[in-house]
Design an enzyme around this catalytic site. Sequence first.
Site, mmCIF file in Angstrom:
data_model
loop_
_atom_site.group_PDB
_atom_site.id
_atom_site.type_symbol
_atom_site.label_atom_id
_atom_site.label_comp_id
_atom_site.label_asym_id
_atom_site.label_seq_id
_atom_site.Cartn_x
_atom_site.Cartn_y
_atom_site.Cartn_z
ATOM 1 N N TYR A 15 0.830 -1.199 0.000
ATOM 2 C CA TYR A 15 0.000 0.000 0.000
ATOM 3 C C TYR A 15 0.873 1.261 0.000
ATOM 4 O O TYR A 15 1.864 1.350 0.719
ATOM 5 C CB TYR A 15 -0.919 -0.038 1.225
ATOM 6 N N ASP A 28 0.103 -7.530 7.383
ATOM 7 C CA ASP A 28 -1.060 -6.677 7.157
ATOM 8 C C ASP A 28 -2.161 -7.567 6.591
ATOM 9 O O ASP A 28 -2.086 -8.015 5.448
ATOM 10 C CB ASP A 28 -0.691 -5.552 6.185
#
Length: 385
Positions: free
Chosen positions: A103, A175
Site C-alpha cells: 500500500y 497486514d
Amino acid sequence: MSDNNLRFNSKTIHGGQEPDKAYGAVMPPIYQTSTYAQSTPGGHKGFEYSRSANPTRTALENSLASIESGNFGLAFASGLAAMDAVIKLLNPGDEVISTNDLYGGSYRLFKKVFEKFGITFHFVGMHDSHKIEAHINENTKLIWLETPTNPMMNVIDIEKVSVLAKKHNILLAVDNTFATPYLQRPLELGADIVMHSATKYLGGHSDVVVGALVVKEKELAERLYFIQNASGAVCGPMDSFLVLRGIKTLHVRMQRHCENGRAVAQYLAKHPKIKKVYWPGFENHPNHEVAKRQMRDFGGMISFVPKGAGYEDAVKIVENLRVFTLAESLGGVESLAGHPASMTHASIPKEEREKSGVVDSLIRLSVGIEDVNDLIADLEQAIGQ
C-alpha cells in the site's frame, strides 16, 4: 464457554465480550469520557485516563484478539498509526524487509518518515519466499508483508516466511486488511504481529477510521502497549463502538464479498476489452495453491488492466461507473473503484510503482455486497463506452 471453543462465526459476535456489568447492556456502552474518578490516589477500577485505556476500546481490543486467534489486541486511530507503533519497536541501524507492491501509505511511512531515523527498508517480491533470505543480515529485525498485496493481489506464503523469520530471530508482521480473519489468520501460521486498517472490512460501513494490532506474546504486547500509550495515537470510544458493531457482521458480509468478487472476476476475465485480471482465485494465479491452502476463500478485491489502455482510458472507465463509487478505501458494503497510480499509490515514485505492475492503466475494485448483476451491468456500460 471459552472463546477457544467457539467457531469463527460465533467469535465475531461473542469473542472477548460479556454483558456490561453495570446494567447488563448487550452491546458495550460508549464511554465518552477522558478521565475516571479515583477513591484514593491510584485507586481506580482499571481505568484512569482514556489515552491509556477506555472500556469501549478495551471491548474492541478483546474482540480483535479473539477473531485473530491472539491474546492481546490494540486499537489505534488508523491503520498507519498501528504500523507506526510497530516500526517504533526498532532502533537506528535496524533493517526491514517488505513486499515490493505494498500500500502506498505504508511505503510513504517507511521511506518518508522512518528512513531518516536510520532504519533501512528493502522492498522484495515476496511471492517467491526464497528472495527474502538474500536480503537478511544481522541488522534485519522485521519482515513486513501484505497478502494478498495491494493492489497486485500477490499471495505470500505466511507459513514459509514465518519459518524463515524464526530461523533468523526476526519479527514477522502481516497486514491482514485485504483478507480479514474470516479468510486467513496469520498468527495461526506463525506470524508475530497482525495489523489491520479496521477502517476497511472490520468496520465494513465506510464510517470510521481505526487501526489494529493483534499479538500472542505477552512481552511483545507490553512493548506495543507502552508505545500506544506513550505516543497516544488511540481511537476514541465512538470509533471503537462502530468497529465492534461492524465485526459482529464480518462473517456474513465476507461471504457476500467473496461470492460477488468471484462473479466479477470471472466476468472481467472473459471480457474482450480486458487485458489482465488480478485475483487469487484464478487457477493461473502465480500462488493460487498457496491461497487455497492459507485462505478460506479469495476475497472481494480485484485489479484489472483494460486492453490497449493508458492513463486517460482507465480514468474514463472509473469516471463512467455509476454503481461503483470512485473513491479511496475499500472493504465497505458499497462497491468502490480506484485508480491506484493517481490515488492510493500516488506517493510511490512512478518508476517504482511500475516495477511491481502498478501501471497507469491499472484499476482496483473493492466489490461490495450489492446485487452482483447490477455490479456487472455497471462495469459493462463503463468499459463499453
